[in-house]
Design a protein around this motif. Structure first.
Motif, mmCIF file in Angstrom:
data_model
loop_
_atom_site.group_PDB
_atom_site.id
_atom_site.type_symbol
_atom_site.label_atom_id
_atom_site.label_comp_id
_atom_site.label_asym_id
_atom_site.label_seq_id
_atom_site.Cartn_x
_atom_site.Cartn_y
_atom_site.Cartn_z
ATOM 1 N N LEU A 28 33.472 30.203 42.403
ATOM 2 C CA LEU A 28 34.882 30.075 42.407
ATOM 3 C C LEU A 28 35.320 28.926 41.207
ATOM 4 N N THR A 29 35.087 29.126 40.068
ATOM 5 C CA THR A 29 35.205 28.167 39.150
ATOM 6 C C THR A 29 36.273 28.588 37.991
ATOM 7 N N ARG A 30 37.148 27.637 37.440
ATOM 8 C CA ARG A 30 37.923 27.910 36.551
ATOM 9 C C ARG A 30 37.515 28.896 35.523
ATOM 10 N N SER A 39 42.985 34.730 41.927
ATOM 11 C CA SER A 39 44.320 34.306 41.749
ATOM 12 C C SER A 39 45.058 36.038 41.800
ATOM 13 N N MET A 40 44.286 36.831 41.521
ATOM 14 C CA MET A 40 44.976 38.212 41.510
ATOM 15 C C MET A 40 45.109 38.863 42.752
ATOM 16 N N ALA A 41 44.566 38.454 43.788
ATOM 17 C CA ALA A 41 44.535 38.687 45.432
ATOM 18 C C ALA A 41 45.789 38.027 45.537
ATOM 19 N N VAL A 42 46.263 36.821 45.355
ATOM 20 C CA VAL A 42 47.339 36.018 45.726
ATOM 21 C C VAL A 42 48.416 36.591 44.916
ATOM 22 N N ILE A 43 48.362 37.121 43.869
ATOM 23 C CA ILE A 43 49.607 37.574 42.809
ATOM 24 C C ILE A 43 50.122 38.909 43.611
ATOM 25 N N ARG A 44 48.930 39.731 43.827
ATOM 26 C CA ARG A 44 49.096 41.086 44.746
ATOM 27 C C ARG A 44 49.750 40.927 45.950
ATOM 28 N N ALA A 45 49.295 39.836 46.738
ATOM 29 C CA ALA A 45 49.923 39.662 48.133
ATOM 30 C C ALA A 45 51.293 39.175 48.215
ATOM 31 N N ALA A 46 51.330 38.250 47.164
ATOM 32 C CA ALA A 46 53.105 37.896 47.047
ATOM 33 C C ALA A 46 53.731 39.040 46.757
ATOM 34 N N ALA A 47 53.277 39.958 45.734
ATOM 35 C CA ALA A 47 54.356 41.120 45.200
ATOM 36 C C ALA A 47 54.598 41.977 46.422
ATOM 37 N N ALA A 76 49.522 30.510 39.729
ATOM 38 C CA ALA A 76 48.553 31.345 38.797
ATOM 39 C C ALA A 76 49.102 31.929 37.805
ATOM 40 N N SER A 77 50.486 32.378 37.851
ATOM 41 C CA SER A 77 50.927 33.202 36.833
ATOM 42 C C SER A 77 51.633 32.495 35.624
ATOM 43 N N HIS A 78 52.187 31.381 35.828
ATOM 44 C CA HIS A 78 52.812 30.474 35.114
ATOM 45 C C HIS A 78 52.121 29.232 34.628
ATOM 46 N N SER A 79 51.706 28.663 35.307
ATOM 47 C CA SER A 79 51.038 27.332 35.096
ATOM 48 C C SER A 79 49.515 27.340 34.551
ATOM 49 N N GLY A 80 49.073 28.561 35.079
ATOM 50 C CA GLY A 80 47.532 28.532 34.743
ATOM 51 C C GLY A 80 46.552 27.778 35.660
ATOM 52 N N TYR A 81 45.501 27.933 35.521
ATOM 53 C CA TYR A 81 44.243 27.643 36.317
ATOM 54 C C TYR A 81 44.404 26.134 36.758
ATOM 55 N N ARG A 82 44.571 25.299 35.632
ATOM 56 C CA ARG A 82 44.557 23.963 35.560
ATOM 57 C C ARG A 82 45.472 23.185 36.339
ATOM 58 N N ALA A 83 46.486 24.031 36.921
ATOM 59 C CA ALA A 83 47.391 23.562 37.935
ATOM 60 C C ALA A 83 47.087 23.888 39.336
ATOM 61 N N MET A 84 46.420 24.636 39.427
ATOM 62 C CA MET A 84 45.658 25.242 40.780
ATOM 63 C C MET A 84 44.839 24.106 41.469
ATOM 64 N N ASP A 85 44.894 23.908 42.829
ATOM 65 C CA ASP A 85 43.904 23.286 43.634
ATOM 66 C C ASP A 85 43.057 24.341 44.020
ATOM 67 N N ASP A 86 41.722 24.202 43.490
ATOM 68 C CA ASP A 86 40.632 24.983 43.602
ATOM 69 C C ASP A 86 40.315 25.066 45.017
ATOM 70 N N TRP A 90 40.353 28.295 47.554
ATOM 71 C CA TRP A 90 39.212 28.900 48.423
ATOM 72 C C TRP A 90 39.637 28.993 49.856
ATOM 73 N N VAL A 91 40.136 27.978 50.176
ATOM 74 C CA VAL A 91 40.328 28.135 51.820
ATOM 75 C C VAL A 91 41.648 29.379 51.917
ATOM 76 N N SER A 92 42.634 29.373 51.186
ATOM 77 C CA SER A 92 43.455 30.678 51.088
ATOM 78 C C SER A 92 42.731 31.850 51.067
#
Length: 118
Positions: A28-30, A39-47, A76-86, A90-92
């Motif tokens: 699970l690397t950028r 990221s898509m799992a999170v996006i779909r869950a929020a949707a 994930a959608s707007h800030s990109g991976y660089r802003a995500m706490d990796d 993973w824990v999520s």
């Protein structure tokens, strides 16, 4: 129809989680396919929370969980991976989200069987 669409979404989220986590934390690397799937799992869950027809299946989900999913989705959608706490991602994907996905899936079965367990 709402139940079928909801279950399709749950199946997709499960598949994205599996793809993101099956190789272990090291995969699970950028910019990796695993990261994109996570990221898509999170996006779909929020949707899920944006579809009125899904409300019955999501009842009882704590507000802080919904807010966390929306925040992660926005990152994930707007800030990109660089802003995500990796590590948080993973824990999520491995600890926090799977029990909710299972709970939401079970919510579609209420009324179809004698089970009323949450």
């Amino acid at each position: 129809m709402a139940q079928e669409n909801f279950l399709d979404s749950i199946d997709a989220i499960d598949a994205f989680i599996l793809h993101a986590t099956s190789g272990g934390r090291g995969d699970l690397t950028r910019n990796s396919p695993a990261y994109a799937s996570g990221s898509m799992a999170v996006i779909r869950a929020a949707a899920l929370f944006e579809v009125d027809g899904f409300a019955d299946f999501l009842a009882g989900t704590p507000d802080d969980v919904v807010r966390a999913l929306r925040t992660m989705r926005n990152i994930a959608s707007h800030s990109g991976y660089r802003a995500m706490d990796d590590e948080f991602l993973w824990v999520s994907l491995t600890v926090e989200l799977p029990p909710y996905v299972a709970r939401w899936r079970r919510a579609t079965q209420v009324g179809e069987s004698d089970s009323t367990a949450p």
